[in-house]
Write a protein that holds these residues in place. Sequence first.
Motif, PDB file in Angstrom:
ATOM      1  N   ILE A  95      48.519  15.245  -6.761  1.00 26.88           N
ATOM      2  CA  ILE A  95      49.461  14.359  -7.905  1.00 26.88           C
ATOM      3  C   ILE A  95      50.193  13.384  -7.242  1.00 26.88           C
ATOM      4  O   ILE A  95      50.179  12.272  -7.747  1.00 26.88           O
ATOM      5  N   ALA A 131      47.695  10.624  -6.318  1.00 28.77           N
ATOM      6  CA  ALA A 131      47.237   9.831  -7.507  1.00 28.77           C
ATOM      7  C   ALA A 131      48.313   9.035  -8.065  1.00 28.77           C
ATOM      8  O   ALA A 131      48.153   7.823  -8.305  1.00 28.77           O
ATOM      9  N   LEU A 132      49.688   9.537  -8.271  1.00 27.99           N
ATOM     10  CA  LEU A 132      50.560   8.579  -8.395  1.00 27.99           C
ATOM     11  C   LEU A 132      50.722   7.350  -7.597  1.00 27.99           C
ATOM     12  O   LEU A 132      51.028   6.338  -8.069  1.00 27.99           O
ATOM     13  N   SER A 163      48.413   5.868  -5.768  1.00 31.20           N
ATOM     14  CA  SER A 163      47.277   4.829  -6.227  1.00 31.20           C
ATOM     15  C   SER A 163      47.670   4.090  -7.317  1.00 31.20           C
ATOM     16  O   SER A 163      47.082   3.120  -7.340  1.00 31.20           O
ATOM     17  N   GLN A 200      42.119   6.966 -12.618  1.00 33.11           N
ATOM     18  CA  GLN A 200      43.138   7.491 -11.716  1.00 33.11           C
ATOM     19  C   GLN A 200      43.997   8.292 -12.747  1.00 33.11           C
ATOM     20  O   GLN A 200      44.451   9.334 -12.408  1.00 33.11           O
ATOM     21  N   LYS A 249      42.206  11.752 -12.934  1.00 31.46           N
ATOM     22  CA  LYS A 249      42.477  12.534 -11.729  1.00 31.46           C
ATOM     23  C   LYS A 249      43.909  12.917 -11.831  1.00 31.46           C
ATOM     24  O   LYS A 249      44.226  14.226 -11.555  1.00 31.46           O
ATOM     25  N   LEU A 250      44.855  12.220 -12.097  1.00 31.69           N
ATOM     26  CA  LEU A 250      46.488  12.540 -12.302  1.00 31.69           C
ATOM     27  C   LEU A 250      46.312  13.693 -13.288  1.00 31.69           C
ATOM     28  O   LEU A 250      47.092  15.104 -12.957  1.00 31.69           O
ATOM     29  N   SER A 254      45.058  16.932 -12.175  1.00 32.09           N
ATOM     30  CA  SER A 254      46.206  17.677 -11.066  1.00 32.09           C
ATOM     31  C   SER A 254      47.336  18.363 -11.739  1.00 32.09           C
ATOM     32  O   SER A 254      47.751  19.444 -11.575  1.00 32.09           O
ATOM     33  N   VAL A 255      47.563  17.474 -12.619  1.00 31.61           N
ATOM     34  CA  VAL A 255      48.888  18.352 -13.412  1.00 31.61           C
ATOM     35  C   VAL A 255      48.397  19.482 -14.306  1.00 31.61           C
ATOM     36  O   VAL A 255      49.235  20.330 -14.196  1.00 31.61           O
TER      37      VAL A 255
END
Lengths: 403, 495
Positions: A245, A248-249, A251, B319, B322-323, B326-327
């Motif tokens: 997380i 990703a944040l 990037s 992105q 992806k985020l 993961s969340v």
Amino acid sequence: MEEHREAGKESKPSSMSVDLQGDSSLQVEISDAVSERDKVKFTVQTKSCVPHFAQTEFSVVRYHEEFIWLHNAYVENEEYAGLIIPPAPPRPDFEASREKLQKLGEGDSSITREEFAKMKEELEAEYLAIFKKTVAMHEVFLQRLAAHPTLRRDHNFFVFLEYGQDLSVRGKNRKELLGGFLRNIVKSADEALITGMSGLKEVDDFFEHERTFLLEYHTRIRDACLRADRVMHSHKCLADDYIPISAALSSLGTQEVNQLKTSFLKLAELFERLRKLEGRVASDEDLKLSDMLRYYVRDSQAAKDLLYRRLRALADYENANKALDKARTRNREVRTAESHQQLCCQRFERLSDSAKQELMDFRSRRVSSFRKNLMELAELQLKHAKASTLLLRNTLVILKGEP
Amino acid sequence: MAAEREPPPLGVGKPTDFEELEDGEDLFTSTVSTLESSPSSPDPASLITEDISTNSNGPKPAEVVLDDDREDLFAEATEEVSLDSPEREPILSSEPSPAVTPVTPTTLIAPRIESKSMSAPVIFDRSREEIEEETNGDVFDIEIGVSDPEKVGDGMNAYMAYRVTTKTSLSMFSKSEFSVKRRFSDFLGLHSKLASKYLHVGYIVPPAPEKSIVGMTKVKVGKEDSSSTEFVEKRRAALERYLQRTVKHPTLLQDPDLRQFLESSELPRAVNTQALSGAGILRMVNKAADAVNKMTIKMNESDAWFEEKQQQFENLDQQLRKLHASVEALVCHRKELSANTAAFAKSAAMLGNSEDHTALSRALSQLAEVEEKIDQLHQEQAFADFYMFSELLSDYIRLIAAVKGVFDHRMKCWQKWEDAQITLLKKRETEAKMMVANKPDKIQQAKNEIREWEAKVQQGERDFEQISKTIRKEVGRFELIKYWEAFLPEAKAIA
């Protein structure tokens, strides 16, 4: 396999607070440990003024199998039947983390370099933690032996501590393992039989009480230990989740411009720190709670073993009594029967006395250990919780203050 | 700038033309033409009439034509006209009087370069400040809430009805507070209507929440367990966000269908949103065809801005995905953690029971209690994480898909333009051939065709320009709004 060097006592987490009231005439510690391939080498250092030893300070190198040998030697020794033998340290097990490291190494193209580095770091820390724990377990085993007034005087113990050469103790081969396994089965069957025997009355309330208590306690503590392990595992997973997380944040943040960018970057940082905190929470829980519970699972098992031995002795005593009576009625071999009965009686009484003492020791040991660990656990959790609220609040202020 | 010109002396008849042309909505009849143009030439006015007469409800490329023409005319005009003023919408007064003088002196009637609100047949009275506010994406004077899900009906025909409450101070609504009951397919119907009207003109229409057959069936069957309540809650929140996004869009806000959705108590059942209906299947076929088309169309991207933006959106999409993944993992693990903590609490309690040392026993049972509380906390946090963070992310992913759809439409538009040009060329060739072969009637026919195609080419070109401009504007708005939306729930979730 990398070599991990233990720098002595200060790096030990000392999760097991074993109350060692023995006098300091014999001090044992593991001053160093090296892991090579799949074996771990422990350097056992002894400081002693016991006249038996040639020097006052000396150290030897031991492997895990030698610890097990020592433990077995104690267990099989009839003299110590009335004592709680400290449980043997568990085998050093790096399998799980080795697997994970390997899987990580095989590579996953979707994770960035930073993520990879972080995960690797996590795994290495985990490996190190396991290593430290196993060293601690071995050390506690030795230290308990050294502190016990009777056990410390065992000849095998001295050999273990002093003998410079390899003890050439081979691990149990298949036959012996099987034999051990069968013996266990026989033992538990025997136990069941004895307790079921109608003639056997427990003369001492104390022991009766202790038995019921121990049986129940043992199952429950094993249960609690299992669940604590699961909690710790979930915590670790959670902490690991923060890694992608945060990546990703960050990037996302580099893509955006001005305000949104700083918000994202701040968030990424927040998650990174949260991750470290969560990781610490997990490992503290592991150390204080799970390890302690695990140790006492084994210890209570040892106490149960003691009780069983005593019970066995009692059964023998009863049998001997009966045989004596029979012999007296038949008026044959009275002498042998008498002496046998005497022996049994003595043995039984001896066992009972020492068992009582041991069990009381066990209890006080347990209480103090629990207390220490629970206190430390609570304090650490508080500390972490405060840190994380502070962190969250700060980030919130920054995020709000921006626009 | 204050009003620079006096409103041209259009005959009173003109407004009535407009009135006729609007569809039957009451609110529309109060409008007066915005298309006052330069007093210097009555031509624009006649052009206006002409074009509007061909208009119907829906996107109006013709009005675009109008704009551009007026623009040209103004360039020649001797009066000072501010062509570069920021997008001001021509103002219509909302008074029911068909007066020609439309507006208050503070408003400026300027040619609109962007047809921001052109596509809606109605343009409302807004002060300049409001317009500025709108373009900054700031707070609108309208609040929408979706609440009270109730189950209506029974068995497989059951559905959940949600109450949609609107509080607004905008004058276009008849009341300031009202609420209606709507069901999920109504929302989907609204979305499909808006999409069909605006999507191919280049507006980004917020996507509606997805249909979930499994979830709905569970609710219908009446299973009262936590997963179905969770599902309903999720849907309710998603619907609320959807409506809020839709009304934030100034153009969509004025759409009559939207207003009808918000206000009228009975809505015609949107049948073609059913999953297995004919329309549904048609949609799926269309989607497949679109996908194939996308692969074959190769557009000559002459505008660097678009290329850059498209690239940006691609990256953003990846992105966000992806985020989001993961969340989701985070939420899952947190739920696990809370379950495990609960189990541990129980065994700690049992351990405390069997411990005979009283102080320790008490300590252990307290540990159990603490762990239980922690478990609750974790559960709550899991939910918060889920609702705020994860759902928001998936919303954004869908939004970006919509944005990409808009870009695709632009490509299609271009394609049409290209095709029109090619056909025109062919027709010209045919004409030339006819000339040579000296067949007069065929020549005439060819000439007609040529004219027709020329018109189409021009149309195509204008469409394309139009769509490009609209997209630029929309993307600007989108980014701004995204910032606001993303920021607030984040902060709340953390707290």
